[in-house]
Write an enzyme that holds these catalytic residues in place. Sequence first.
Site, mmCIF file in Angstrom:
data_model
loop_
_atom_site.group_PDB
_atom_site.id
_atom_site.type_symbol
_atom_site.label_atom_id
_atom_site.label_comp_id
_atom_site.label_asym_id
_atom_site.label_seq_id
_atom_site.Cartn_x
_atom_site.Cartn_y
_atom_site.Cartn_z
ATOM 1 N N VAL A 1 12.883 -0.202 58.908
ATOM 2 C CA VAL A 1 12.905 1.293 59.522
ATOM 3 C C VAL A 1 12.215 2.385 58.791
ATOM 4 O O VAL A 1 12.233 2.195 57.503
ATOM 5 C CB VAL A 1 14.430 1.588 60.125
ATOM 6 C CG1 VAL A 1 14.917 0.816 60.930
ATOM 7 C CG2 VAL A 1 15.303 1.898 58.668
ATOM 8 N N SER A 2 11.728 3.291 59.423
ATOM 9 C CA SER A 2 11.018 4.320 58.507
ATOM 10 C C SER A 2 11.867 5.574 57.819
ATOM 11 O O SER A 2 11.377 6.051 56.848
ATOM 12 C CB SER A 2 9.981 5.293 59.529
ATOM 13 O OG SER A 2 9.184 4.147 60.047
ATOM 14 N N THR A 3 12.868 5.624 58.476
ATOM 15 C CA THR A 3 13.843 6.620 57.765
ATOM 16 C C THR A 3 15.292 6.244 57.537
ATOM 17 O O THR A 3 15.967 5.310 58.072
ATOM 18 C CB THR A 3 13.742 8.151 58.497
ATOM 19 O OG1 THR A 3 14.475 7.924 59.735
ATOM 20 C CG2 THR A 3 12.281 8.500 58.887
ATOM 21 N N GLN B 1 17.560 5.958 60.676
ATOM 22 C CA GLN B 1 17.519 4.980 61.621
ATOM 23 C C GLN B 1 18.318 3.683 61.147
ATOM 24 O O GLN B 1 18.829 3.750 60.008
ATOM 25 C CB GLN B 1 15.913 4.710 61.592
ATOM 26 C CG GLN B 1 15.125 5.345 62.233
ATOM 27 C CD GLN B 1 13.716 5.249 62.221
ATOM 28 O OE1 GLN B 1 13.090 4.795 61.319
ATOM 29 N NE2 GLN B 1 13.063 5.585 63.494
#
Length: 195
Positions: free
Chosen positions: A7-9, A12
Amino acid sequence: MVGLARVSTDEQDLQLQLDALAQAGCIRVFEEKVSTRNLDRPGLAAALNYLRPGDTLVVWKLDRLGRSVKDLLIIADDLHEAGIGIRILTGRLAGGYAPTGEGKFFFTMMAAFAELERDIIRDRTIAGVQAARARGKRLGRPPAMDDEMVAQARHMLTAPNATVSSVAKLLRVSRATLYRYVPELSPTAHNAITE
């Protein structure tokens, strides 16, 4: 089969991907919470280091592996050279791809389509934002202070012993916000109000 969940962050959640990878039969899953724009991807690096010829790298969706065609092709080429396959669990490009002939060609085509899909989504988003602005809709974060609050702040600051800090606290905004909306209060404006 070895999984990669990304996931990007930090906000998330990986659980959906982890469940899908476990159900697919991955013996080991590497996790990372990092944008693919970031060149330092410890989860991917660990997975690539762990994989051996004949293994398959499994991702939930192609965009979990890389963001651009170039990135995906570099990763795919590295896997191909190492004799490692790729399996994508969901999305239009779901399937398994061996590191040989047609599999490599098809992966190149899939990566191009994935990038095209992202570009289309981005273009639609931009068009939607422009249309909303044309209709006069204000987008983004609401202002911290409206005209009424600014007038109220100016009035409150005329009271004896009023300070920027006390007024900011009463209005539930920061001093910086108050300075931004009432620029004449700025210390550089040589205002007579003291802290």
